[in-house]
Write an enzyme that holds these catalytic residues in place. Structure first.
Site, PDB file in Angstrom:
ATOM      1  N   GLY A   1       0.802  -1.218   0.000  1.00  0.00           N
ATOM      2  CA  GLY A   1       0.000   0.000   0.000  1.00  0.00           C
ATOM      3  C   GLY A   1       0.832   1.264   0.000  1.00  0.00           C
TER       4      GLY A   1
ATOM      5  N   GLY B   1      -0.249   4.464   0.330  1.00  0.00           N
ATOM      6  CA  GLY B   1      -0.969   5.622   0.860  1.00  0.00           C
ATOM      7  C   GLY B   1      -0.080   6.420   1.804  1.00  0.00           C
TER       8      GLY B   1
ATOM      9  N   GLY C   1       0.505   6.097   4.973  1.00  0.00           N
ATOM     10  CA  GLY C   1       1.320   5.270   5.867  1.00  0.00           C
ATOM     11  C   GLY C   1       2.468   4.618   5.131  1.00  0.00           C
TER      12      GLY C   1
ATOM     13  N   GLU D   1     -17.736  18.400   3.016  1.00  0.00           N
ATOM     14  CA  GLU D   1     -17.008  19.138   1.982  1.00  0.00           C
ATOM     15  C   GLU D   1     -17.658  18.944   0.610  1.00  0.00           C
ATOM     16  OE1 GLU D   1     -12.874  18.033   2.746  1.00  0.00           O
ATOM     17  OE2 GLU D   1     -12.728  19.712   4.141  1.00  0.00           O
TER      18      GLU D   1
ATOM     19  N   ALA E   1      -5.237  10.731   7.651  1.00  0.00           N
ATOM     20  CA  ALA E   1      -3.850  10.766   7.195  1.00  0.00           C
ATOM     21  C   ALA E   1      -2.845  10.820   8.353  1.00  0.00           C
ATOM     22  CB  ALA E   1      -3.644  11.975   6.274  1.00  0.00           C
ATOM     23  N   GLN E   2      -3.100  11.659   9.350  1.00  0.00           N
ATOM     24  CA  GLN E   2      -2.088  11.906  10.383  1.00  0.00           C
ATOM     25  C   GLN E   2      -1.637  10.653  11.156  1.00  0.00           C
ATOM     26  OE1 GLN E   2       0.145  14.042  11.386  1.00  0.00           O
ATOM     27  NE2 GLN E   2      -0.316  15.301   9.606  1.00  0.00           N
TER      28      GLN E   2
END
Lengths: 433, 433
Positions: A15, A17, A19, A174, A322-323
């Site tokens: 992956g 992404g 991470g 959003e 994400a964090q």
């Protein structure tokens, strides 16, 4: 898979992404061989997918070639591959392009949309987790208006112009805000022969407030902004089924709609071979300890959305954002090197950098640890944080140009149906005009 | 199709390319109703498609929403439709979304790739006439390199890295130049574990020079540039068949290649109902007189690539390029208004503004009426002319940003496989490494 073996330990990361990429960067100047596998050849900046769906940004400017992120590092290998299965005993990963042995395996497969087992809903809903999905939604929105022009059936036209977004987390909020801006600024000009006031944007949330993971104040303000933009905010309402025409809820409320976007939940994207009940916990996530190790398995780790690390502060694991993925990727990188060198590893401690969401032009809500604020300044903060975290100088410039242009001109030019989503059906029209 | 009828004459334009859009603009502030039909909701800036195929530009920045081009004009209607048939007697157009009557009909359907009847070649070749086709080629090029990494079969790897471009007109030459730049600047970094020197770019031309429509000097210089970039230029060679593996030619030369791009010819994109032998001439184009009228038919016109207007200077019709289309669209607009007002119409006279082609960084050839030049200055002229003719301020800025970035960084970031082109096949790999 023909990757040369050398004396260095091989870390296989599944992956690319947030991470996986953070981890690869951390490892790639070290004495380990890193093999990153992903089914796309690019990293996606997921927080801006809703702007792709609404024609505000080109898909290419929120994606970044994975090979390029790591091109300067020796001992780094990328393979475009879909992982089929993990064989723990053989320490081996099976993919569509062959098998691969690992010394250390890191699962960073992220999450997928969670329909909670409802197949009919899954078949008929739009998702927004990947770039192709977001482009499909972009095409569908535009195709709906083209079709609305053609019908004389009022119910059909209303359904085509009725948008239902399920889930009022950041994605849902959003997207609703962006649709409201399109309704105001673009559609009346593009479709002067349609009555755009008939367009409905419904945001449906199961709990009693929007942005439930943020502060009460942010929720309140976001709701005010949404209503100011004309979005219908439905709280304490759950969509239970959608057959492609009508969305049914837990109350008498129903929605006749041609477009239902499901943003009401994600679940861990598990892989065969590592899906035994004892390692999988709620949300289909893999249970890990404070070192991101999958308990009971040797040299197998999970990071990001797929990993569920429970502690007192986060009894259900960290938020799937994400964090945590970035922070876990970095720490795991350091810990792997420590382990290889025989040093002591350090436990993970999530540093919550806050969260934010934008609700159209000049409007955003920001929750930081010490301060929470909303409005124009929050909106600028939102923009600059997103520009900062976006990968690549060119991407940043192009996104910035688009945003400045959209801001000044109230416009979104990427309203292009490049790959139509709907099958074209011939309309039976009796009168020729 | 529910378009309101009023007292104004209705002009139906089929096709939103350079011709159709120029005509619509010319007509749209006048006392006529204009209905533009296109199967895409955007206008494509075709001269830059090769940059989309090679990852230099995002597709969204060379496309422009048709509705937006004409949004300020009253009496203008756009419909996303595929035209199936024209019924001359009933003065009616049949489409997938219903029928439509016309008072004046303008055929501006442009051209499609001409395989000269060879179905096998058509099935196995890549084309570059539309954005989806160009994106398919982008995906295929990148997928080939990903696949080349995986194989131990030398022949297979060579075929994956062998690119054959048939036709050395501007499209073929510009694509070959861009591929050569990628070979030099990007692939060695992205694929350190592949020997990129094995990559071959073959440009095959049936006649005895490249860019045969330009001056001898331009041809000569372009060929020098191409060879300097490592492109194999084959002249007086015709590819006669391609089965997806091997391209056969009129000589003993064959190419084992996974990618054959066919840029060796276009033909008029005719419509049923107007394809009778007496109006169709060579290249499948519709014969028109000096007023773009289809002879023998009342109030039916053809402009651009589909129109063949023969005169002493152009006995085979005008070149199938943007300029004749734009000029014919504008004049036809004026003539239609003259006709409606009972004034005398004016005959078309093509003003050749010259032609140009770029062959990679700092290299281009420009033929103007009075002056022909090549090199760095020509390259700047090429860039600014293309930026100038591109529609839309935002598009120009984004394209400019990309070009500056590519120039400074020797890079093309849109190397993303967003929609894979090849079906993924599982490789049978016996050894695990």
């Amino acid at each position: 898979m023909n990757i040369p073996r050398n004396s260095m330990p091989r870390v296989v990361i599944i992956g690319g992404g947030f991470g996986g990429v953070s981890l690869a960067k951390q490892l790639s100047e070290q004495e380990v061989q890193v093999v990153l596998l992903d089914k796309h050849n690019y990293h996606t900046f997921q927080p801006l997918l809703y702007q792709v769906s609404t024609g505000g940004l080109e898909p290419d400017s929120i994606a970044y070639p994975i090979r390029k992120i790591l091109k300067d590092y020796p001992n780094f290998f990328f393979r475009l591959a879909e992982v089929k299965k993990i064989n723990i005993e053989a320490k081996q990963v099976s993919t569509n392009i062959g098998d691969l042995r690992y010394d250390h395996l890191v699962i960073a497969t992220g999450s997928t949309t969670n329909f909670f087992g409802n197949k009919e809903m899954e078949q008929n809903s739009m998702q927004m987790k990947t770039i192709p999905q977001s482009l499909n939604l972009r095409s569908l929105i535009l195709e709906n208006f083209e079709e609305a022009l053609l019908t004389d059936d009022l119910n059909e036209r209303n359904a085509l112009m009725n948008f239902v977004i399920v889930g009022a987390g950041p994605t849902g909020v959003e997207l609703a805000g962006a649709l409201a801006e399109i309704k105001k600024g673009i559609l009346p000009k593009d479709y002067p022969d349609l009555d755009i006031r008939q367009m409905q944007i419904n945001l449906v949330q199961g709990s009693d407030r929007v942005l439930p993971a943020m502060s009460e104040k942010a929720s309140k303000k976001a709701e005010d902004y949404l209503e100011g933009l004309g979005v219908n905010v439905w709280k304490c309402l759950r969509v239970q089924n959608y057959d492609g025409k009508t969305a049914k809820t837990n109350t008498d409320v129903t929605f006749d709609t041609a477009t239902l976007v499901w943003a009401a939940g994600v679940k861990g994207n598990t892989i065969k071979g590592i899906d035994a009940a004892d390692v999988i916990t709620r949300g289909n996530r893999i249970k890990v300890n404070r070192y991101n190790e999958v308990e009971g398995l040797e040299n197998v780790y999970a990071i990001g959305d797929i990993a569920c690390m429970q502690d007192d502060e986060y009894p259900n694991g960290h938020p799937m954002m994400a964090q945590p993925a970035i922070q876990q990727g970095r720490l795991l990188g350091k810990n792997l090197l420590r382990k290889i060198k025989g040093k002591e590893k350090k436990p993970f401690k999530y540093k919550n950098k806050g969260s934010m969401a934008t609700i159209g032009r000049n409007k955003a809500v920001v929750d930081l640890e010490r301060i929470k604020f909303q409005g124009v300044f929050a909106w600028f903060v939102w923009m600059f944080v997103h520009l900062f975290f976006l990968i690549g100088f060119r991407n940043r410039v192009v996104v910035f140009v688009n945003w400045v242009y959209n801001y000044i001109r109230f416009d979104r030019e990427a309203r292009l149906i490049i790959r139509p989503f709907k099958k074209k059906k011939s309309r039976v029209i009796t009168t020729t005009q």
